[in-house]
Write a protein that holds these residues in place. Structure first.
Motif, PDB file in Angstrom:
ATOM      1  N   HIS A 107      49.887  56.009  -6.586  1.00  8.09           N
ATOM      2  CA  HIS A 107      50.810  56.832  -5.556  1.00  8.09           C
ATOM      3  C   HIS A 107      50.216  58.093  -5.386  1.00  8.09           C
ATOM      4  O   HIS A 107      50.774  58.883  -4.578  1.00  8.09           O
ATOM      5  CB  HIS A 107      52.123  56.864  -6.033  1.00  8.09           C
ATOM      6  N   ARG A 108      49.240  58.660  -6.085  1.00  8.70           N
ATOM      7  CA  ARG A 108      48.659  60.039  -6.010  1.00  8.70           C
ATOM      8  C   ARG A 108      47.287  59.850  -5.511  1.00  8.70           C
ATOM      9  O   ARG A 108      46.423  60.962  -6.032  1.00  8.70           O
ATOM     10  CB  ARG A 108      49.021  60.771  -7.213  1.00  8.70           C
ATOM     11  N   ALA A 109      47.069  58.721  -4.802  1.00 11.70           N
ATOM     12  CA  ALA A 109      45.462  58.602  -4.587  1.00 11.70           C
ATOM     13  C   ALA A 109      44.651  59.750  -4.061  1.00 11.70           C
ATOM     14  O   ALA A 109      43.696  60.205  -4.310  1.00 11.70           O
ATOM     15  CB  ALA A 109      45.363  57.491  -3.633  1.00 11.70           C
ATOM     16  N   GLN A 110      45.548  60.507  -3.147  1.00 10.20           N
ATOM     17  CA  GLN A 110      44.792  61.786  -2.210  1.00 10.20           C
ATOM     18  C   GLN A 110      44.729  62.777  -3.093  1.00 10.20           C
ATOM     19  O   GLN A 110      43.446  63.368  -3.285  1.00 10.20           O
ATOM     20  CB  GLN A 110      45.823  62.019  -1.041  1.00 10.20           C
ATOM     21  N   ALA A 111      45.683  63.082  -4.052  1.00 14.19           N
ATOM     22  CA  ALA A 111      45.668  64.406  -4.818  1.00 14.19           C
ATOM     23  C   ALA A 111      44.337  64.110  -5.835  1.00 14.19           C
ATOM     24  O   ALA A 111      43.679  64.912  -6.251  1.00 14.19           O
ATOM     25  CB  ALA A 111      46.871  64.550  -5.376  1.00 14.19           C
ATOM     26  N   SER A 128      31.337  62.006  -4.204  1.00 13.83           N
ATOM     27  CA  SER A 128      31.900  61.252  -2.983  1.00 13.83           C
ATOM     28  C   SER A 128      31.449  59.594  -3.483  1.00 13.83           C
ATOM     29  O   SER A 128      32.175  58.526  -3.095  1.00 13.83           O
ATOM     30  CB  SER A 128      31.586  61.602  -1.859  1.00 13.83           C
ATOM     31  N   ASP A 129      30.223  59.388  -3.792  1.00 12.39           N
ATOM     32  CA  ASP A 129      29.424  57.938  -4.151  1.00 12.39           C
ATOM     33  C   ASP A 129      29.749  57.283  -5.397  1.00 12.39           C
ATOM     34  O   ASP A 129      29.348  56.180  -5.495  1.00 12.39           O
ATOM     35  CB  ASP A 129      28.097  58.241  -3.674  1.00 12.39           C
ATOM     36  N   VAL A 180      40.710  46.103  -5.769  1.00 14.45           N
ATOM     37  CA  VAL A 180      39.804  46.907  -4.863  1.00 14.45           C
ATOM     38  C   VAL A 180      38.714  47.575  -5.199  1.00 14.45           C
ATOM     39  O   VAL A 180      38.656  48.264  -6.439  1.00 14.45           O
ATOM     40  CB  VAL A 180      40.769  48.024  -4.012  1.00 14.45           C
ATOM     41  N   ARG A 181      37.685  47.319  -4.641  1.00 17.74           N
ATOM     42  CA  ARG A 181      36.281  48.180  -5.032  1.00 17.74           C
ATOM     43  C   ARG A 181      35.950  48.978  -3.831  1.00 17.74           C
ATOM     44  O   ARG A 181      35.687  48.601  -2.670  1.00 17.74           O
ATOM     45  CB  ARG A 181      35.191  47.249  -5.350  1.00 17.74           C
ATOM     46  N   CYS A 182      35.534  50.312  -4.233  1.00  8.83           N
ATOM     47  CA  CYS A 182      35.197  51.141  -3.315  1.00  8.83           C
ATOM     48  C   CYS A 182      34.327  52.419  -3.887  1.00  8.83           C
ATOM     49  O   CYS A 182      34.034  52.443  -4.944  1.00  8.83           O
ATOM     50  CB  CYS A 182      36.200  51.873  -2.413  1.00  8.83           C
ATOM     51  N   ARG A 183      34.088  53.561  -2.974  1.00  7.13           N
ATOM     52  CA  ARG A 183      33.401  54.627  -3.442  1.00  7.13           C
ATOM     53  C   ARG A 183      34.643  55.727  -3.386  1.00  7.13           C
ATOM     54  O   ARG A 183      35.766  55.604  -2.870  1.00  7.13           O
ATOM     55  CB  ARG A 183      32.373  55.270  -2.552  1.00  7.13           C
ATOM     56  N   LEU A 184      34.483  56.676  -4.431  1.00  2.86           N
ATOM     57  CA  LEU A 184      35.604  57.567  -4.620  1.00  2.86           C
ATOM     58  C   LEU A 184      35.950  58.332  -3.405  1.00  2.86           C
ATOM     59  O   LEU A 184      37.399  58.340  -3.183  1.00  2.86           O
ATOM     60  CB  LEU A 184      35.232  58.812  -5.391  1.00  2.86           C
ATOM     61  N   ALA A 185      35.282  58.534  -2.306  1.00  2.00           N
ATOM     62  CA  ALA A 185      35.858  59.380  -0.995  1.00  2.00           C
ATOM     63  C   ALA A 185      36.761  58.227  -0.407  1.00  2.00           C
ATOM     64  O   ALA A 185      37.549  58.917   0.394  1.00  2.00           O
ATOM     65  CB  ALA A 185      34.550  59.853  -0.386  1.00  2.00           C
ATOM     66  N   GLU A 186      36.506  57.049  -0.373  1.00  2.00           N
ATOM     67  CA  GLU A 186      37.198  56.118   0.245  1.00  2.00           C
ATOM     68  C   GLU A 186      38.393  55.695  -0.530  1.00  2.00           C
ATOM     69  O   GLU A 186      39.258  55.057   0.430  1.00  2.00           O
ATOM     70  CB  GLU A 186      36.557  54.950   0.300  1.00  2.00           C
ATOM     71  N   ARG A 206      41.586  53.157   1.149  1.00  6.07           N
ATOM     72  CA  ARG A 206      41.609  51.857   0.708  1.00  6.07           C
ATOM     73  C   ARG A 206      42.985  51.701   0.097  1.00  6.07           C
ATOM     74  O   ARG A 206      43.482  50.615   0.480  1.00  6.07           O
ATOM     75  CB  ARG A 206      40.397  51.597  -0.137  1.00  6.07           C
ATOM     76  N   LEU A 207      43.352  52.335  -0.836  1.00  9.68           N
ATOM     77  CA  LEU A 207      44.545  52.102  -1.061  1.00  9.68           C
ATOM     78  C   LEU A 207      45.891  52.071  -0.248  1.00  9.68           C
ATOM     79  O   LEU A 207      46.578  51.060  -0.244  1.00  9.68           O
ATOM     80  CB  LEU A 207      45.043  53.005  -2.498  1.00  9.68           C
ATOM     81  N   ALA A 208      45.809  52.905   0.468  1.00  6.39           N
ATOM     82  CA  ALA A 208      46.867  52.928   1.823  1.00  6.39           C
ATOM     83  C   ALA A 208      46.705  51.402   2.476  1.00  6.39           C
ATOM     84  O   ALA A 208      47.780  50.943   2.687  1.00  6.39           O
ATOM     85  CB  ALA A 208      46.744  54.259   2.451  1.00  6.39           C
ATOM     86  N   ALA A 209      45.710  51.196   2.598  1.00  6.95           N
ATOM     87  CA  ALA A 209      45.505  50.212   3.512  1.00  6.95           C
ATOM     88  C   ALA A 209      46.012  48.615   2.904  1.00  6.95           C
ATOM     89  O   ALA A 209      46.561  47.747   3.459  1.00  6.95           O
ATOM     90  CB  ALA A 209      44.016  49.901   4.141  1.00  6.95           C
TER      91      ALA A 209
END
Length: 252
Positions: free
Chosen positions: A168-172, A183-184, A201-207, A211-214
């Motif tokens: 729930h704190r993905a942005q922070a 970022s990568d 969900v697999r992604c890069r840190l900046a994403e 991605r979690l919101a989506a």
């Protein structure tokens, strides 16, 4: 009589340990967190067992139930999701049981991070890439992080992270990690590990926040951050090497 604190595992009913299942089958009182423990696990309780959902009970009421069962000469199963050693609130219950003179035992369970790693098909320690795992969380309304354990401070180590209770704190958390991991850096999120509704969900840190919101993932998830998540080119360990097996004194 005894209170058995049983790690119920990450969610799949068949990931309860054999010891936990045997104890559950003979305890005539069971306290459990209704939002996290599956009904199939409760079906292992003996017929007529008293089942108490603690999801919305304050700590004093929970302990009163444990003490009352003990005073009545009954063994009690206290089911916690995952493993008792992590984020289970065991210590505060144990402190009160000690004061009341009620004996208890711990039965370990499969921790959520282990189930999440299995879902990813990944080892969290890879030779030459990462040999450490830092398990932590972020501050919430229920529990603040102690001084020096804020995520920005811990991130300076650069080791592989397993973040619980943090989706729930993905942005922070992304803002805290970016200066140290870049970022990568690969990230993997497993929500509801081992359950029928498991999601990955697999992604890069900046994403990560986007991605979690989506995906609408805000809870019951483990977030891994680290290079081990996509390690391919690495030197194999000495453990199973031909060089070691040929060494004098090696077992055959």
């Amino acid at each position: 009589m005894t209170v058995y604190f049983i790690g119920a595992g990450p969610g799949a009913p068949d990931l309860l340990t054999l010891r936990g299942a045997e104890l559950l089958a003979r305890c005539t009182v069971c306290l459990y967190a209704g939002s996290l423990v599956p009904q199939q696990m409760l079906d292992r309780c003996p017929p007529g067992a008293k089942l108490v959902d603690t999801a919305r009970m304050p700590l004093p009421d929970i302990v009163d139930e444990l003490v009352a069962a003990h005073d009545a000469g009954l063994d009690v199963a206290r089911l916690h999701s995952g493993d008792i050693s992590l984020y289970s609130a065991f210590t505060e219950q144990a402190r009160r049981l000690d004061a009341a003179g009620v004996p208890y035992e711990i039965v370990p369970g499969v921790p959520a991070f282990a189930a999440a790693s299995a879902a990813l098909g990944r080892e969290l320690t890879v030779p030459g890439v990462g040999q450490s795992l830092l398990i932590t969380r972020v501050s919430t309304l229920s529990t603040d992080m102690p001084a020096g354990e804020d995520l920005a401070s811990l991130a300076r180590t650069g080791v592989t992270l397993a973040l619980h209770l943090a989706a729930h704190r993905a942005q922070a958390l992304t803002e805290d990690l970016l200066p140290h991991y870049g970022s990568d850096c690969p990230v993997a999120v497993v929500a509801f590990a081992s359950r029928e509704d498991e999601r990955i969900v697999r992604c890069r840190l900046a994403e990560l926040p986007e991605r979690l919101a989506a995906e609408g993932i805000t809870k019951t998830a483990v977030i891994f951050v680290g290079k081990v998540l996509d390690a391919e080119a690495f030197e194999e360990s000495y453990l199973y090497s031909a060089r070691r097996l040929r060494a004098p004194g090696a077992s055959h």
